[in-house]
Each structure stands twice: as structure tokens, then as C-alpha cells.
Write an enzyme that holds these catalytic residues in place. Structure first.
Site, PDB file in Angstrom:
ATOM      1  N   PHE A 140       0.858  -1.191   0.000  1.00 21.46           N
ATOM      2  CA  PHE A 140       0.000   0.000   0.000  1.00 21.46           C
ATOM      3  C   PHE A 140       0.886   1.229   0.000  1.00 21.46           C
ATOM      4  O   PHE A 140       1.636   1.475   0.942  1.00 21.46           O
ATOM      5  CB  PHE A 140      -0.953   0.061   1.207  1.00 21.46           C
ATOM      6  CG  PHE A 140      -1.823   1.283   1.132  1.00 21.46           C
ATOM      7  CD1 PHE A 140      -2.938   1.296   0.300  1.00 21.46           C
ATOM      8  CD2 PHE A 140      -1.503   2.441   1.818  1.00 21.46           C
ATOM      9  CE1 PHE A 140      -3.714   2.448   0.161  1.00 21.46           C
ATOM     10  CE2 PHE A 140      -2.279   3.600   1.685  1.00 21.46           C
ATOM     11  CZ  PHE A 140      -3.385   3.594   0.862  1.00 21.46           C
ATOM     12  N   ASP A 225       9.136   2.718   2.029  1.00 21.18           N
ATOM     13  CA  ASP A 225       7.962   3.521   2.346  1.00 21.18           C
ATOM     14  C   ASP A 225       7.717   3.376   3.842  1.00 21.18           C
ATOM     15  O   ASP A 225       7.198   2.371   4.312  1.00 21.18           O
ATOM     16  CB  ASP A 225       6.753   3.052   1.531  1.00 21.18           C
ATOM     17  CG  ASP A 225       5.493   3.873   1.846  1.00 21.18           C
ATOM     18  OD1 ASP A 225       5.488   4.604   2.854  1.00 21.18           O
ATOM     19  OD2 ASP A 225       4.512   3.759   1.084  1.00 21.18           O
ATOM     20  N   LYS A 254       2.385  11.121   7.269  1.00 24.24           N
ATOM     21  CA  LYS A 254       1.578  10.880   8.466  1.00 24.24           C
ATOM     22  C   LYS A 254       2.102  11.605   9.714  1.00 24.24           C
ATOM     23  O   LYS A 254       1.882  12.792   9.831  1.00 24.24           O
ATOM     24  CB  LYS A 254       1.419   9.370   8.663  1.00 24.24           C
ATOM     25  CG  LYS A 254       0.615   8.767   7.505  1.00 24.24           C
ATOM     26  CD  LYS A 254      -0.057   7.462   7.794  1.00 24.24           C
ATOM     27  CE  LYS A 254      -1.092   7.148   6.730  1.00 24.24           C
ATOM     28  NZ  LYS A 254      -0.796   6.034   5.859  1.00 24.24           N
TER      29      LYS A 254
HETATM   30  C1  PLP Z   1      -1.013   6.071   4.379  1.00 27.94           C
HETATM   31  C2  PLP Z   1       0.065   5.497   3.529  1.00 27.94           C
HETATM   32  C3  PLP Z   1       0.392   6.048   2.270  1.00 27.94           C
HETATM   33  C4  PLP Z   1      -0.403   7.151   1.649  1.00 27.94           C
HETATM   34  O1  PLP Z   1      -0.441   8.314   2.385  1.00 27.94           O
HETATM   35  P1  PLP Z   1      -1.581   9.415   2.086  1.00 27.94           P
HETATM   36  O2  PLP Z   1      -1.194  10.560   2.950  1.00 27.94           O
HETATM   37  O3  PLP Z   1      -2.890   8.794   2.451  1.00 27.94           O
HETATM   38  O4  PLP Z   1      -1.503   9.721   0.625  1.00 27.94           O
HETATM   39  C5  PLP Z   1       1.451   5.497   1.585  1.00 27.94           C
HETATM   40  N1  PLP Z   1       2.155   4.472   2.075  1.00 27.94           N
HETATM   41  C6  PLP Z   1       1.865   3.907   3.262  1.00 27.94           C
HETATM   42  C7  PLP Z   1       2.702   2.780   3.759  1.00 27.94           C
HETATM   43  C8  PLP Z   1       0.805   4.392   4.021  1.00 27.94           C
HETATM   44  O5  PLP Z   1       0.484   3.806   5.181  1.00 27.94           O
END
Ligand code: PLP
Length: 400
Positions: A140, A225, A254
Site C-alpha cells: 500500500f 515507504d 503521516k
Molecule cells: C497512508 C500510507 C500512504 C499514503 O499516504 P496518504 O497521505 O494517504 O496519501 C502510503 N504508504 C503507506 C505505507 C501508508 O500507510
């Protein structure tokens, strides 16, 4: 207005791209959130780890209010007095020489992908427009068309093609699969050190380290990520550090702004992040003074309050206690720090009804996919509060 009235308005006028629990929150503080009926809940999701510092942290709030009274947006056409300091402090805290600020996580991932392609053409010598990026199943990374192009989750992508070429996907946790997928045109491998949205999936020990070695041997960039796993969530600043891996590029978001503001960033050393030249990439809001001031305060809280250590310590306690709850529904309890997944058996009927039952006991958690309940409270939680939650969780896990 009552809960049902808000819900009715939301359902009528808003797009239905979420399936939230029926709780309407009006305020929050620390680990607690309060709904419009005056009920109090322990937040065990932390906005997908965006509020690691706790809701409405007073120091971040103060920084935000102070900056909002001075200047909020300059655009990058002009400089501001907050962004340079954010760059410097990010470098000091993370050990990377440079950073590039964006807003959402998805934008920062897109930035990292563009950077890896740029590096492939200008440094590695991959023929233009031939670069390949390897991703893994269950990933994700956000919701843009390019990012969902390599999602393996049907609901994220099925109705949204045609897709962006240049990506391939191999099974998560299998370093041999990555080895076989690497070609002379491979620019990067992109991985979440622990997959959050997939259900707190922890790959086999040594996997990330092996992938990092493969990347090094083959002149391929490793992109981690860490938008969800980073910034102390798993008991270290970055989850990659559990395997002593220092990725070439790290993507954060985040908790970078403690839940006050969307702020994300790409981190890398100058040999990579120095490759962008003016005009090649940008964002109207990225790096604005309000975002930078908020992120500076949010970073300082992570460090000053030693939230990585706190997550490691309390996470171990919480996980051990959860693992001891006898329940016919539980298949596995796993986690790192305060990033915990309770996977239920198929016969349990799915995690949703357990999350709804948890809500009734005063705990907000969210199912991820069908069978996993994620417990990821703000890292400022204390042992007493975990002890308050445990019998409630026990009661729910032991229901029929
Ligand atoms: C939440 C998340 C994203 C995307 O972030 P947004 O601010 O919602 O665009 C990408 N990678 C990971 C691992 C995430 O948990």
C-alpha cells in the site's frame, strides 16, 4: 445534533469511498477521542499512525498557532524562514543529507518514484523511458493512478486502469523473487518494511537486509515507504533499522506533522536527491511555512519524548498481554512496538464486528482487510491505559 443526523448528512452529500465506524468525533486529547454524544474512547488507530504524538499535542498546537499568525503560505517561488530549519532538523534526526517536502503520502511516494527514474537515466545509464521499478504483493503506497497501477488489491485498482507502465510486482517476503526480477533496467525496489494496510504483515527475519544487499550488488536503489512504519511507530525511528538497513530513499508522511497538517517528505543523500533541477518537480503547498513549523514541532516531540523507546517498551507489553488472551477467534497476534495486528480466523466472521464491539466498550480500532484488527494507539499511551484496555479487548475477543 446527534450521531445519526451527522451520518445521514454525510451519506447523502459525501462520496462513499470509506466505511467508517458510526462514531462522530468532535474533540480529542492525547490518546482519547470524544464523540458528539459525550462518549470517550481510546484511539487505537491513531489516524493510521498520523497522531503518534497524541491528539492535539500542546507543543505542536502552539507552534501551529504561532506560525499561523505570521505567514502560512509563500509558495516555493519565494523562500520562507521555516523550511530551511525543517531541512536541517530532518537531516539531524534522520541522518539523510537532504529532503524534499510534499503534502500527502502518495505525493511523496510519487516523488520517490520520479527520483528513482531520474537517477536511473542520469546516473545508472538506463535507456530513457525503460526504467523498471520492482514492488511487492500486498503493498500500500497510496491512491494515485500510478501507485494503484502496482497494487495487488482488486478494489484499489480494478476500475481505474489504464495503468502506468514500468512497474512489476513480486511476492512480499521472498528475496529470491526480487533477485530474479532485477534486470539492467531496474531503477529501484520499493518496500514497506512492515506492511500496515495489508494487516501488519512482518516479512521473514533478514528479508529487508537481503533485499538491501541485492540492491547494492545490482546498482539498484532501495526505497523504503515508512509513511506508516516510520517516525517511532515500531519502536525505532524507522522500521528498517530493526534490520540495520539504511535505504537509499525513505518516504515519510503521516506523523511528520503529528496529525495537524498534511506534511510528507522524501529523504535521501545529496548524490540522489541532489539530482532534481528547478522545474522538474514541485508542489504549491509543499514546504510551506505553516507545514514546516508544524513538522519541526512534531519531530521535536518524537525526539524529546523518546517516543521510539516508549513504543518499543509498551508495545512489547501490550503484545505479550494480547497474546495471552485465550480466544477461539484469534489466529495470530503479531507486531513491532505499538504496531500490532490481531489476525482472526475465517470462522470468526470477520474483524468488523469485533471493531464494532470494541467501540461499545470504549475502544476505537479498525479492521484492516477482513480479518485483522490493528492496535496502534498514540505512542504517548501509558501502561495504566493499556491495562484499562486489556480486559475490554479480552471481553470482545471472547464473544461468540
Ligand atoms: C497512508 C500510507 C500512504 C499514503 O499516504 P496518504 O497521505 O494517504 O496519501 C502510503 N504508504 C503507506 C505505507 C501508508 O500507510
Amino acid at each position: 445534533m446527534k450521531t445519526q443526523e451527522y451520518i445521514q448528512i454525510e451519506e447523502q452529500f459525501g462520496a462513499h469511498n470509506y466505511h467508517p465506524l458510526d462514531v462522530v468525533i468532535e474533540k480529542a486529547q492525547g490518546v482519547w477521542v470524544y464523540d458528539v454524544e459525550g462518549n470517550k474512547y481510546l484511539d487505537c488507530l491513531s489516524a493510521y499512525s498520523a497522531v503518534n504524538q497524541g491528539h492535539v499535542h500542546p507543543k505542536i498546537l502552539a507552534a501551529m498557532v504561532e506560525q499561523a499568525q505570521k505567514v502560512t503560505l509563500t509558495s516555493r517561488a519565494f523562500r520562507n524562514d521555516q523550511l530551511p530549519l525543517l531541512y536541517k532538523e530532518l537531516s539531524e534526526v534522520t541522518g539523510y543529507e537532504m529532503s524534499l517536502p510534499m503534502n500527502s503520502g502518495a505525493e511523496a511516494v510519487e516523488t520517490a518514484l520520479k527520483l528513482a527514474r531520474k537517477w536511473a537515466y542520469t546516473v545508472k545509464g538506463v535507456p530513457r523511458h525503460q526504467a523498471e521499478i520492482i514492488t511487492v504483493s500486498g503493498n500500500f503506497h497510496g491512491r494515485t493512478i500510478s501507485i494503484v497501477s502496482f497494487s495487488t488489491e482488486p478494489s484499489y485498482r480494478d476500475d481505474f486502469g489504464p495503468f502506468t507502465p514500468g512497474f512489476l510486482t513480486v511476492p512480499y517476503g521472498d528475496d529470491k523473487a526480487i533477485e530474479s526480477a532485477i534486470t539492467p533496467n531496474t531503477a529501484a525496489v520499493m518496500i514497506e518494511p512492515i506492511q500496515g494496510e495489508a494487516g501488519v504483515i512482518i516479512p521473514p527475519a533478514g528479508y529487508l537486509k537481503k533485499v538491501a544487499e541485492l540492491c547494492k550488488q545490482n546498482n539498484v536503489l532501495l526505497i523504503a515507504d515508512e509513511i506508516q512504519t516510520g517516525l517511532c511507530r515500531t519502536g525505532k525511528l524507522f522500521a528498517s533499522q530493526h534490520e540495520d538497513v539504511r535505504p537509499d530513499i525513505v518516504v515519510i508522511g503521516k506523523a511528520l506533522a503529528g496529525g495537524f497538517y498534511p506534511v510528507s517528505a522524501v529523504l535521501a543523500d545529496a548524490a540522489i536527491l541532489g539530482l532534481f533541477t528547478p522545474g522538474e518537480h514541485g508542489s504549491t503547498f509543499g514546504g510551506n511555512p505553516l507545514a514546516a513549523a508544524v513538522a519541526r514541532a512534531a519531530l521535536k516531540v518524537l525526539v524529546d519524548e523518546k517516543l521510539a523507546d516508549r513504543s518499543a517498551e509498551l508495545g512489547t507489553y501490550f503484545l505479550d498481554q494480547l497474546a495471552e488472551i485465550p480466544s477461539k477467534h484469534v489466529k495470530e497476534v503479531r507486531g513491532r512496538g505499538l504496531f500490532i495486528g490481531v489476525e482472526l480466523n475465517e470462522a470468526s466472521g470477520g474483524a468488523r464486528r469485533f471493531c464494532e464491539a470494541l467501540q461499545k466498550t470504549g475502544i476505537l480500532a479498525k479492521e484492516t482487510h477482513n480479518y485483522v484488527i490493528r492496535f496502534a494507539p498514540p505512542l504517548v499511551i501509558d501502561k495504566e491505559t493499556i491495562d484499562w484496555a486489556l480486559p475490554r479487548i479480552r471481553e470482545v475477543l471472547q464473544m461468540q
